[in-house]
Design a protein around this motif. Structure first.
Motif, PDB file in Angstrom:
ATOM      1  N   LYS A  53      -7.676  -6.998  -2.154  1.00 35.15           N
ATOM      2  CA  LYS A  53      -6.790  -7.692  -2.404  1.00 35.15           C
ATOM      3  C   LYS A  53      -6.755  -8.846  -3.546  1.00 35.15           C
ATOM      4  O   LYS A  53      -5.879  -9.138  -4.129  1.00 35.15           O
ATOM      5  CB  LYS A  53      -6.486  -8.416  -1.111  1.00 35.15           C
ATOM      6  N   PHE A  97      -6.255  -7.642  -7.303  1.00 37.02           N
ATOM      7  CA  PHE A  97      -4.979  -8.017  -7.461  1.00 37.02           C
ATOM      8  C   PHE A  97      -4.427  -9.368  -7.733  1.00 37.02           C
ATOM      9  O   PHE A  97      -3.832  -9.810  -8.591  1.00 37.02           O
ATOM     10  CB  PHE A  97      -3.866  -7.330  -6.458  1.00 37.02           C
ATOM     11  N   ASP A  98      -5.041 -10.182  -6.874  1.00 36.62           N
ATOM     12  CA  ASP A  98      -4.556 -11.670  -6.867  1.00 36.62           C
ATOM     13  C   ASP A  98      -4.814 -12.091  -8.333  1.00 36.62           C
ATOM     14  O   ASP A  98      -4.250 -13.248  -8.821  1.00 36.62           O
ATOM     15  CB  ASP A  98      -5.147 -12.398  -5.816  1.00 36.62           C
ATOM     16  N   PHE A 111      -3.566  -9.408 -11.652  1.00 36.40           N
ATOM     17  CA  PHE A 111      -2.001  -9.321 -11.804  1.00 36.40           C
ATOM     18  C   PHE A 111      -1.468 -10.667 -11.866  1.00 36.40           C
ATOM     19  O   PHE A 111      -0.654 -10.952 -11.064  1.00 36.40           O
ATOM     20  CB  PHE A 111      -1.598  -8.215 -10.711  1.00 36.40           C
ATOM     21  N   LEU A 171       1.981  -2.643  -0.722  1.00 37.36           N
ATOM     22  CA  LEU A 171       1.286  -2.067  -2.094  1.00 37.36           C
ATOM     23  C   LEU A 171       2.071  -1.238  -2.946  1.00 37.36           C
ATOM     24  O   LEU A 171       2.147  -1.338  -4.003  1.00 37.36           O
ATOM     25  CB  LEU A 171      -0.249  -1.621  -1.742  1.00 37.36           C
ATOM     26  N   THR A 183       3.774  -4.080  -5.183  1.00 37.99           N
ATOM     27  CA  THR A 183       2.677  -4.187  -6.231  1.00 37.99           C
ATOM     28  C   THR A 183       2.879  -3.388  -7.310  1.00 37.99           C
ATOM     29  O   THR A 183       3.243  -3.469  -8.168  1.00 37.99           O
ATOM     30  CB  THR A 183       1.298  -4.004  -5.800  1.00 37.99           C
ATOM     31  N   THR A 210       5.758  -3.677 -10.178  1.00 41.84           N
ATOM     32  CA  THR A 210       5.110  -3.762 -11.821  1.00 41.84           C
ATOM     33  C   THR A 210       5.421  -2.725 -12.472  1.00 41.84           C
ATOM     34  O   THR A 210       5.127  -2.548 -13.925  1.00 41.84           O
ATOM     35  CB  THR A 210       3.680  -4.120 -11.793  1.00 41.84           C
TER      36      THR A 210
END
Length: 274
Positions: A116, A119-120, A123, A180, A184, A188
Protein backbone atom coordinates in the motif's frame (compact mmCIF):
# COMPACT_ATOMS: atom_id res chain seq x y z
CA UNK A 1 -1.03 -4.98 -27.92
CA UNK A 2 -0.53 -8.17 -29.91
CA UNK A 3 0.50 -11.24 -27.94
CA UNK A 4 3.41 -11.86 -30.28
CA UNK A 5 4.92 -8.46 -29.51
CA UNK A 6 7.99 -9.92 -27.86
CA UNK A 7 9.29 -6.48 -26.97
CA UNK A 8 6.62 -6.21 -24.28
CA UNK A 9 7.81 -5.18 -20.83
CA UNK A 10 6.24 -6.37 -17.58
CA UNK A 11 6.77 -4.84 -14.14
CA UNK A 12 6.38 -7.57 -11.49
CA UNK A 13 5.64 -5.84 -8.20
CA UNK A 14 5.59 -8.23 -5.24
CA UNK A 15 5.18 -8.06 -1.48
CA UNK A 16 5.84 -11.22 0.53
CA UNK A 17 8.51 -11.51 3.25
CA UNK A 18 9.36 -15.18 2.61
CA UNK A 19 10.86 -16.15 -0.79
CA UNK A 20 10.37 -19.89 -0.16
CA UNK A 21 6.62 -19.52 0.53
CA UNK A 22 3.97 -20.54 -1.97
CA UNK A 23 3.63 -16.87 -2.88
CA UNK A 24 7.38 -16.57 -3.42
CA UNK A 25 7.44 -19.78 -5.45
CA UNK A 26 4.73 -18.47 -7.77
CA UNK A 27 6.67 -15.24 -8.20
CA UNK A 28 9.75 -17.17 -9.32
CA UNK A 29 7.70 -19.35 -11.67
CA UNK A 30 5.90 -16.38 -13.21
CA UNK A 31 8.97 -14.27 -13.83
CA UNK A 32 10.96 -17.18 -15.27
CA UNK A 33 8.09 -18.13 -17.55
CA UNK A 34 7.60 -14.60 -18.89
CA UNK A 35 11.29 -14.49 -19.75
CA UNK A 36 10.96 -17.71 -21.75
CA UNK A 37 8.45 -15.74 -23.85
CA UNK A 38 11.14 -13.10 -24.44
CA UNK A 39 9.30 -10.56 -22.31
CA UNK A 40 11.42 -8.01 -20.51
CA UNK A 41 10.62 -8.34 -16.81
CA UNK A 42 11.37 -5.52 -14.40
CA UNK A 43 11.22 -6.49 -10.73
CA UNK A 44 10.24 -4.68 -7.56
CA UNK A 45 10.42 -7.15 -4.65
CA UNK A 46 9.47 -4.74 -1.89
CA UNK A 47 10.62 -6.77 1.11
CA UNK A 48 13.95 -7.56 -0.54
CA UNK A 49 14.31 -3.87 -1.38
CA UNK A 50 13.44 -2.88 2.21
CA UNK A 51 11.01 -0.40 0.69
CA UNK A 52 9.93 2.39 3.04
CA UNK A 53 6.12 2.55 2.80
CA UNK A 54 5.67 5.76 4.79
CA UNK A 55 4.89 9.06 3.08
CA UNK A 56 7.00 11.80 4.65
CA UNK A 57 7.82 15.46 3.88
CA UNK A 58 11.08 14.15 2.41
CA UNK A 59 9.02 12.81 -0.52
CA UNK A 60 8.40 16.42 -1.57
CA UNK A 61 12.11 17.13 -1.66
CA UNK A 62 12.92 20.81 -1.32
CA UNK A 63 9.30 21.66 -2.13
CA UNK A 64 7.84 20.55 1.19
CA UNK A 65 5.89 23.45 2.68
CA UNK A 66 5.82 24.33 6.36
CA UNK A 67 2.50 22.50 6.45
CA UNK A 68 3.06 19.34 4.42
CA UNK A 69 0.38 19.39 1.72
CA UNK A 70 0.85 15.82 0.61
CA UNK A 71 -0.79 15.86 -2.82
CA UNK A 72 0.26 19.38 -3.83
CA UNK A 73 3.82 19.20 -2.52
CA UNK A 74 4.63 15.78 -3.98
CA UNK A 75 3.10 16.88 -7.30
CA UNK A 76 5.36 19.93 -7.32
CA UNK A 77 8.38 17.76 -6.53
CA UNK A 78 7.48 15.34 -9.32
CA UNK A 79 7.07 18.10 -11.90
CA UNK A 80 10.30 19.76 -10.74
CA UNK A 81 12.26 16.51 -10.76
CA UNK A 82 13.17 16.66 -7.07
CA UNK A 83 11.54 13.50 -5.74
CA UNK A 84 13.72 10.97 -3.89
CA UNK A 85 15.65 8.66 -6.19
CA UNK A 86 13.86 5.56 -4.85
CA UNK A 87 10.50 6.91 -5.99
CA UNK A 88 11.82 8.07 -9.36
CA UNK A 89 13.25 4.61 -10.07
CA UNK A 90 9.88 2.97 -9.42
CA UNK A 91 8.06 5.51 -11.59
CA UNK A 92 10.50 4.87 -14.41
CA UNK A 93 9.89 1.11 -14.20
CA UNK A 94 6.16 1.71 -14.51
CA UNK A 95 6.62 4.09 -17.45
CA UNK A 96 8.52 1.38 -19.29
CA UNK A 97 5.98 -1.35 -18.54
CA UNK A 98 3.23 -2.51 -20.88
CA UNK A 99 1.75 -4.60 -18.06
CA UNK A 100 1.86 -4.45 -14.28
CA UNK A 101 1.65 -7.65 -12.25
CA UNK A 102 0.96 -7.01 -8.56
CA UNK A 103 1.48 -10.03 -6.31
CA UNK A 104 0.75 -10.21 -2.59
CA UNK A 105 -0.87 -12.27 0.17
CA UNK A 106 -4.30 -10.99 1.16
CA UNK A 107 -3.89 -9.92 4.79
CA UNK A 108 -6.93 -8.67 6.72
CA UNK A 109 -8.73 -8.35 3.40
CA UNK A 110 -6.18 -5.97 1.97
CA UNK A 111 -2.65 -5.52 0.70
CA UNK A 112 0.35 -5.72 3.05
CA UNK A 113 1.26 -2.26 4.35
CA UNK A 114 4.53 -2.23 2.43
CA UNK A 115 2.65 -2.59 -0.85
CA UNK A 116 0.00 0.00 0.00
CA UNK A 117 2.87 2.33 0.81
CA UNK A 118 4.39 1.77 -2.62
CA UNK A 119 1.23 3.11 -4.24
CA UNK A 120 1.03 5.97 -1.73
CA UNK A 121 4.55 7.15 -2.55
CA UNK A 122 4.83 6.29 -6.26
CA UNK A 123 1.35 7.13 -7.61
CA UNK A 124 1.58 10.86 -6.95
CA UNK A 125 -0.40 13.61 -8.63
CA UNK A 126 1.18 14.64 -11.90
CA UNK A 127 2.49 11.13 -12.47
CA UNK A 128 -0.44 8.73 -12.00
CA UNK A 129 -3.39 11.13 -12.05
CA UNK A 130 -4.31 14.80 -11.92
CA UNK A 131 -5.38 17.48 -14.36
CA UNK A 132 -3.64 18.50 -17.56
CA UNK A 133 -2.47 22.04 -16.83
CA UNK A 134 -2.77 23.08 -20.48
CA UNK A 135 -6.16 21.63 -21.43
CA UNK A 136 -7.83 21.13 -18.04
CA UNK A 137 -8.51 17.52 -18.99
CA UNK A 138 -9.14 15.25 -15.98
CA UNK A 139 -6.57 12.46 -16.06
CA UNK A 140 -8.50 9.46 -14.76
CA UNK A 141 -10.32 6.36 -15.96
CA UNK A 142 -10.60 6.38 -19.78
CA UNK A 143 -8.58 9.61 -19.82
CA UNK A 144 -5.99 8.30 -17.37
CA UNK A 145 -2.23 8.41 -17.59
CA UNK A 146 -1.82 4.65 -18.02
CA UNK A 147 -4.30 3.69 -20.74
CA UNK A 148 -1.45 1.89 -22.51
CA UNK A 149 -1.00 -0.62 -19.67
CA UNK A 150 -2.67 -3.79 -18.40
CA UNK A 151 -2.84 -4.83 -14.75
CA UNK A 152 -3.06 -8.29 -13.17
CA UNK A 153 -3.37 -9.12 -9.47
CA UNK A 154 -1.94 -12.40 -8.20
CA UNK A 155 -2.90 -13.12 -4.61
CA UNK A 156 -2.79 -15.93 -2.09
CA UNK A 157 -5.32 -16.05 0.72
CA UNK A 158 -6.37 -18.28 3.56
CA UNK A 159 -10.08 -18.47 2.75
CA UNK A 160 -11.62 -21.56 1.24
CA UNK A 161 -12.59 -21.23 -2.45
CA UNK A 162 -16.33 -20.84 -1.90
CA UNK A 163 -15.78 -18.23 0.83
CA UNK A 164 -14.74 -15.72 -1.86
CA UNK A 165 -17.52 -16.69 -4.26
CA UNK A 166 -20.77 -14.82 -4.95
CA UNK A 167 -22.38 -16.10 -1.71
CA UNK A 168 -19.22 -16.53 0.33
CA UNK A 169 -18.87 -15.13 3.82
CA UNK A 170 -15.77 -13.15 2.90
CA UNK A 171 -17.34 -11.50 -0.12
CA UNK A 172 -16.78 -12.01 -3.84
CA UNK A 173 -13.12 -11.58 -4.79
CA UNK A 174 -13.52 -8.67 -7.22
CA UNK A 175 -15.53 -6.81 -4.59
CA UNK A 176 -12.88 -7.47 -1.96
CA UNK A 177 -10.28 -6.03 -4.33
CA UNK A 178 -12.47 -3.21 -5.69
CA UNK A 179 -10.32 -0.48 -4.20
CA UNK A 180 -7.25 -1.76 -6.03
CA UNK A 181 -8.85 -2.97 -9.26
CA UNK A 182 -11.15 0.01 -9.78
CA UNK A 183 -9.88 2.74 -7.48
CA UNK A 184 -6.22 2.41 -8.43
CA UNK A 185 -5.79 0.50 -11.70
CA UNK A 186 -8.88 1.61 -13.61
CA UNK A 187 -8.71 5.09 -12.06
CA UNK A 188 -5.27 5.61 -13.58
CA UNK A 189 -6.44 4.30 -16.96
CA UNK A 190 -5.20 0.72 -16.88
CA UNK A 191 -7.09 -2.18 -18.43
CA UNK A 192 -7.74 -4.57 -15.56
CA UNK A 193 -7.62 -8.35 -15.87
CA UNK A 194 -9.60 -10.72 -13.69
CA UNK A 195 -7.43 -11.43 -10.61
CA UNK A 196 -5.60 -14.72 -10.15
CA UNK A 197 -6.24 -16.06 -6.66
CA UNK A 198 -5.00 -19.09 -4.76
CA UNK A 199 -7.35 -19.79 -1.83
CA UNK A 200 -6.54 -22.06 1.11
CA UNK A 201 -2.90 -21.04 0.71
CA UNK A 202 -2.08 -21.74 4.36
CA UNK A 203 -2.89 -25.39 3.75
CA UNK A 204 -0.67 -25.53 0.69
CA UNK A 205 2.57 -23.81 1.72
CA UNK A 206 2.77 -25.25 5.25
CA UNK A 207 5.86 -27.24 4.30
CA UNK A 208 8.50 -28.49 6.73
CA UNK A 209 12.15 -27.76 5.88
CA UNK A 210 12.68 -31.42 4.92
CA UNK A 211 9.78 -31.34 2.46
CA UNK A 212 10.60 -27.88 1.14
CA UNK A 213 13.21 -29.19 -1.26
CA UNK A 214 10.53 -31.44 -2.80
CA UNK A 215 8.23 -28.51 -3.57
CA UNK A 216 8.42 -29.01 -7.33
CA UNK A 217 6.99 -32.52 -6.93
CA UNK A 218 4.08 -31.72 -4.62
CA UNK A 219 0.79 -32.58 -6.27
CA UNK A 220 -0.99 -29.53 -4.84
CA UNK A 221 1.64 -27.09 -6.13
CA UNK A 222 2.00 -28.17 -9.75
CA UNK A 223 -1.60 -27.47 -10.87
CA UNK A 224 -1.43 -23.96 -9.39
CA UNK A 225 1.76 -23.21 -11.30
CA UNK A 226 0.17 -24.55 -14.48
CA UNK A 227 -2.85 -22.32 -13.93
CA UNK A 228 -0.58 -19.30 -13.43
CA UNK A 229 1.30 -20.05 -16.64
CA UNK A 230 -1.99 -20.22 -18.53
CA UNK A 231 -2.93 -16.77 -17.21
CA UNK A 232 0.44 -15.29 -18.12
CA UNK A 233 0.08 -16.69 -21.64
CA UNK A 234 -2.93 -14.41 -22.10
CA UNK A 235 -1.60 -11.38 -20.24
CA UNK A 236 -1.94 -9.24 -23.36
CA UNK A 237 -4.94 -10.94 -24.96
CA UNK A 238 -7.49 -11.88 -22.29
CA UNK A 239 -10.66 -9.79 -21.95
CA UNK A 240 -10.52 -7.20 -19.19
CA UNK A 241 -13.07 -6.19 -16.57
CA UNK A 242 -15.54 -3.79 -18.24
CA UNK A 243 -15.44 -0.99 -15.68
CA UNK A 244 -17.64 1.90 -16.74
CA UNK A 245 -15.93 5.00 -18.20
CA UNK A 246 -16.40 8.20 -16.22
CA UNK A 247 -16.75 10.84 -18.92
CA UNK A 248 -19.08 9.35 -21.54
CA UNK A 249 -22.53 9.54 -19.98
CA UNK A 250 -22.77 6.79 -17.37
CA UNK A 251 -22.34 9.14 -14.41
CA UNK A 252 -23.87 12.39 -13.19
CA UNK A 253 -21.68 15.48 -12.55
CA UNK A 254 -21.58 14.29 -8.92
CA UNK A 255 -20.04 10.96 -10.06
CA UNK A 256 -23.14 8.93 -9.22
CA UNK A 257 -24.36 6.30 -11.66
CA UNK A 258 -27.15 7.69 -13.83
CA UNK A 259 -30.61 6.72 -12.50
CA UNK A 260 -31.60 4.76 -15.61
CA UNK A 261 -28.63 2.39 -15.23
CA UNK A 262 -29.16 -0.56 -12.85
CA UNK A 263 -32.05 1.34 -11.20
CA UNK A 264 -32.82 -1.34 -8.60
CA UNK A 265 -29.21 -2.24 -7.76
CA UNK A 266 -26.47 -0.74 -5.66
CA UNK A 267 -22.97 -1.52 -4.42
CA UNK A 268 -19.68 -1.81 -6.26
CA UNK A 269 -20.96 -4.25 -8.89
CA UNK A 270 -23.03 -1.55 -10.65
CA UNK A 271 -19.78 0.11 -11.77
CA UNK A 272 -19.08 -2.80 -14.09
CA UNK A 273 -21.01 -2.82 -17.36
CA UNK A 274 -22.76 -6.12 -18.12
Amino acid sequence: MEDNAIESTVLWLSAHPEPSSLNGSLRTTGIEYLRTLDRTVLESDLYAMEWDPVVRPHDAGTHASDRFRISADTRTAHLAGTQPDAIVREQEKLRRADALVVQFPLWWYGMPAILKGWFDRVFVSGFAFGTDETTGRRLRFEQGQFTDKRALVITTLGDRPLAIGPRGKSGELNELLFGLLHGTFAYTGMSVLEPFAVPSADRIDDITPIRARLIDRLDDITPIRARLIDRLDELFTAPTIPFRPQFTGDYTPEWELEPHLCPSEHGVRIHTAS
